[in-house]
Motif scaffolding. Structure first.
Motif, PDB file in Angstrom:
ATOM      1  N   GLN A  71     -37.944  54.701 -18.265  1.00 43.08           N
ATOM      2  CA  GLN A  71     -37.233  55.592 -17.336  1.00 43.08           C
ATOM      3  C   GLN A  71     -35.973  54.888 -16.848  1.00 43.08           C
ATOM      4  O   GLN A  71     -36.047  53.950 -16.055  1.00 43.08           O
ATOM      5  N   ARG A  72     -34.814  55.311 -17.315  1.00 39.59           N
ATOM      6  CA  ARG A  72     -33.563  54.616 -17.013  1.00 39.59           C
ATOM      7  C   ARG A  72     -33.189  54.610 -15.534  1.00 39.59           C
ATOM      8  O   ARG A  72     -32.433  53.744 -15.087  1.00 39.59           O
ATOM      9  N   LEU A  73     -33.684  55.557 -14.769  1.00 43.91           N
ATOM     10  CA  LEU A  73     -33.360  55.593 -13.341  1.00 43.91           C
ATOM     11  C   LEU A  73     -34.314  54.746 -12.501  1.00 43.91           C
ATOM     12  O   LEU A  73     -34.112  54.578 -11.308  1.00 43.91           O
ATOM     13  N   CYS A  74     -35.338  54.178 -13.123  1.00 47.18           N
ATOM     14  CA  CYS A  74     -36.339  53.398 -12.395  1.00 47.18           C
ATOM     15  C   CYS A  74     -35.833  51.982 -12.119  1.00 47.18           C
ATOM     16  O   CYS A  74     -35.266  51.331 -12.983  1.00 47.18           O
ATOM     17  N   TRP A  75     -36.103  51.515 -10.898  1.00 47.00           N
ATOM     18  CA  TRP A  75     -35.806  50.124 -10.573  1.00 47.00           C
ATOM     19  C   TRP A  75     -37.022  49.407  -9.990  1.00 47.00           C
ATOM     20  O   TRP A  75     -36.890  48.323  -9.403  1.00 47.00           O
ATOM     21  N   ASN A  76     -38.205  49.960 -10.200  1.00 45.36           N
ATOM     22  CA  ASN A  76     -39.417  49.263  -9.748  1.00 45.36           C
ATOM     23  C   ASN A  76     -39.424  47.882 -10.410  1.00 45.36           C
ATOM     24  O   ASN A  76     -39.413  47.777 -11.636  1.00 45.36           O
TER      25      ASN A  76
END
Length: 112
Positions: A84-89
């Motif tokens: 998921q490119r928008l994930c920053w977990n």
């Protein structure tokens, strides 16, 4: 007193949301933390979260990887294990070589 790192974290967290995408890590559900702000667009290589820091546009996942883990060497890339490119977990981000990142992308069937 807040330091710059805390300010950056708060700025990014304020425009983010926790989303259960069904991703499982180490046998347990692991929700994504999605950036809800601007992105790099829809074209090839697009879809990554972008924000402005000190007048420069930066990739959110790279800023957050650095926040949690430190320096990213020039010969390494940050891969999203959750795809998921928008994930920053931070537990979804993995420092890999370009070759490994491309290999994983092909295995996932992701070609953009």
């Amino acid at each position: 007193m807040k330091n710059r790192r805390d300010e950056i974290f708060q700025k990014i967290a304020a425009k983010s949301s926790v989303v259960d995408t069904g991703f499982v890590l180490n046998g347990a559900p692991s929700p994504c933390i999605f950036w809800d702000g601007p992105t790099s667009g829809n074209g090839r290589g697009g879809g990554y979260g972008r924000t402005s820091l000190n007048g420069m546009t930066v990739a959110v996942h790279l800023v957050m990887y650095s926040h949690f883990y430190g320096f990213i060497p020039g010969n390494r890339q940050v891969d999203h294990l959750c795809n998921q490119r928008l994930c920053w977990n931070p537990v979804h981000l993995d420092l890999v070589s370009h070759k490994e990142n491309q290999k994983r992308r092909i295995q996932r069937g992701q070609f953009s």
